[in-house]
Design an enzyme around this catalytic site. Structure first.
Site, mmCIF file in Angstrom:
data_model
loop_
_atom_site.group_PDB
_atom_site.id
_atom_site.type_symbol
_atom_site.label_atom_id
_atom_site.label_comp_id
_atom_site.label_asym_id
_atom_site.label_seq_id
_atom_site.Cartn_x
_atom_site.Cartn_y
_atom_site.Cartn_z
ATOM 1 N N ASP A 84 0.709 -1.005 -0.345
ATOM 2 C CA ASP A 84 0.012 -0.196 -0.072
ATOM 3 C C ASP A 84 0.815 1.409 -0.401
ATOM 4 O O ASP A 84 0.238 2.706 0.067
ATOM 5 C CB ASP A 84 -1.246 0.159 0.876
ATOM 6 C CG ASP A 84 -0.363 0.294 2.546
ATOM 7 O OD1 ASP A 84 1.025 0.220 2.825
ATOM 8 O OD2 ASP A 84 -0.914 -0.611 3.229
ATOM 9 N N HIS A 127 6.499 -7.997 -1.143
ATOM 10 C CA HIS A 127 4.940 -8.262 -2.171
ATOM 11 C C HIS A 127 4.576 -7.191 -3.621
ATOM 12 O O HIS A 127 3.725 -7.252 -3.751
ATOM 13 C CB HIS A 127 3.719 -8.862 -1.558
ATOM 14 C CG HIS A 127 3.982 -10.023 -0.977
ATOM 15 N ND1 HIS A 127 3.394 -9.602 0.664
ATOM 16 C CD2 HIS A 127 5.403 -11.138 -0.665
ATOM 17 C CE1 HIS A 127 3.713 -11.408 0.953
ATOM 18 N NE2 HIS A 127 5.049 -11.712 0.448
HETATM 19 N N1 APR Z 1 -2.455 -3.787 15.350
HETATM 20 C C1 APR Z 1 -1.227 -4.703 15.010
HETATM 21 N N2 APR Z 1 -1.735 -6.136 14.686
HETATM 22 C C2 APR Z 1 -3.153 -6.591 13.524
HETATM 23 C C3 APR Z 1 -3.876 -5.157 13.684
HETATM 24 C C4 APR Z 1 -3.270 -3.878 14.286
HETATM 25 N N3 APR Z 1 -4.699 -2.887 15.124
HETATM 26 N N4 APR Z 1 -5.280 -5.357 13.027
HETATM 27 C C5 APR Z 1 -4.644 -6.877 13.041
HETATM 28 N N5 APR Z 1 -3.562 -6.786 13.211
HETATM 29 C C6 APR Z 1 -3.004 -8.184 12.661
HETATM 30 C C7 APR Z 1 -4.143 -9.609 12.613
HETATM 31 O O1 APR Z 1 -4.187 -10.172 14.214
HETATM 32 C C8 APR Z 1 -3.559 -10.516 11.751
HETATM 33 O O2 APR Z 1 -2.289 -11.320 12.588
HETATM 34 O O3 APR Z 1 -2.592 -8.464 11.488
HETATM 35 C C9 APR Z 1 -2.273 -9.621 10.688
HETATM 36 C C10 APR Z 1 -3.215 -9.501 9.781
HETATM 37 O O4 APR Z 1 -2.703 -11.016 9.392
HETATM 38 P P1 APR Z 1 -2.802 -10.797 7.637
HETATM 39 O O5 APR Z 1 -3.981 -10.138 7.375
HETATM 40 O O6 APR Z 1 -2.739 -12.311 7.015
HETATM 41 O O7 APR Z 1 -1.405 -10.100 6.893
HETATM 42 P P2 APR Z 1 -0.398 -10.681 6.508
HETATM 43 O O8 APR Z 1 0.842 -11.445 7.567
HETATM 44 O O9 APR Z 1 0.142 -9.716 5.983
HETATM 45 O O10 APR Z 1 -1.023 -11.495 5.387
HETATM 46 C C11 APR Z 1 1.024 -11.852 4.332
HETATM 47 O O11 APR Z 1 -0.845 -12.397 2.535
HETATM 48 O O12 APR Z 1 -2.380 -12.253 0.901
HETATM 49 C C12 APR Z 1 -1.339 -11.928 1.178
HETATM 50 O O13 APR Z 1 -0.201 -10.924 -0.279
HETATM 51 C C13 APR Z 1 -0.937 -10.329 1.061
HETATM 52 O O14 APR Z 1 1.243 -9.662 1.995
HETATM 53 C C14 APR Z 1 -0.004 -10.188 2.432
HETATM 54 C C15 APR Z 1 0.510 -11.735 2.888
#
Ligand code: APR
Length: 231
Positions: free
Chosen positions: A98, A113
């Protein structure tokens, strides 16, 4: 819980996932309200979907860009950018596409990514910066559709970029992971690498993740509270 003193560490890696941007209003991928609950990635986020219907996939990414532009970096992004200014060696390794770290003023950002803000031609490797040089969704050399320069499902990760992240972690003494579920590989393996290479490893996530056991210290806090975890 003991606070982190950045000056105790010669080099720092900040590793971020979708939870880093959640409080800016950008949805995460998994869990409640996650992008992959609303959209089927097989229709919007893989090469096959793009080959079958490039206009549909490009329209989805256009929507995502618009919704990201409506959001602003929050106090956590600002804190990371101020840390980069006050400390000699801070590298941000992000899974996020983003561009929020850069909008908050961070410079040393490794985008594992890719970025929503770039397009590329699969044959010519040419990259278009949407903000700067973008003119058309077609490659100027071969007229192929330009695809978002991001790592979709089933895409290999960019090895050169991954190597840069591994190198930064190899040199770091502190590894702070913020807002990632640790579900997506090979990015998820970077936390393990940090531990193996001797970093003090910290996790910041309101929920425990599948990787929490790997960390020396876990703060069950939101990313916006980051500054309160540091001295
Ligand atoms: N502060 C910190 N962490 C948070 C918050 C917050 N305010 N809100 C949610 N989270 C945490 C959630 O508990 C979860 O563990 O953020 C995490 C988000 O996890 P995912 O949605 O799986 O995101 P991510 O780990 O970045 O995914 C990795 O998957 O499809 C893809 O390519 C995409 O880069 C992405 C990759």
């Amino acid at each position: 819980m003991e606070k982190i003193k950045p000056e105790d560490y010669s080099a720092i890696v900040i590793f971020t996932g979708a939870g880093m941007s959640a409080e800016s209003g950008i949805p995460t991928y998994r869990g409640k309200g996650g992008i992959w609950q609303e959209y089927d990635w097989q229709q919007y986020a893989c090469q096959l979907a793009f080959d079958l219907d490039p206009k549909k996939v490009l329209a989805f990414h256009e929507l995502r860009r618009k919704s990201v532009l409506d959001c602003q970096p929050h106090a956590g992004h600002e804190f990371i950018s101020s840390l980069e200014r006050s400390h000699a060696q801070v590298t941000i390794v992000t899974q996020n596409i983003d561009g929020m770290h850069q909008r908050a003023g961070s410079h040393n950002v490794i985008e594992l990514h890719g970025s929503l803000w770039r397009l590329r031609c699969p044959s010519h490797g040419k990259r278009e910066d949407i903000g700067g040089t973008f003119e058309s969704y077609r490659c100027e050399y071969c007229q192929a559709w330009l695809r978002p320069d991001i790592t979709w499902f089933e895409d290999p990760i960019d090895q050169e970029v991954f190597f840069q992240a591994e190198q930064a972690i190899g040199q770091a003494e502190l590894f702070v992971s913020i807002g990632t579920s640790g579900n997506v590989w090979p990015a998820a393996g970077l936390a393990e690498l940090a531990g193996q290479s001797g970093c003090f490893c910290v996790e910041v996530n309101p929920e425990l993740s599948g990787m929490s056991g790997l960390y020396d210290q876990v703060f069950q806090e939101p990313a916006s509270k980051l500054s309160e975890l540091f001295i």
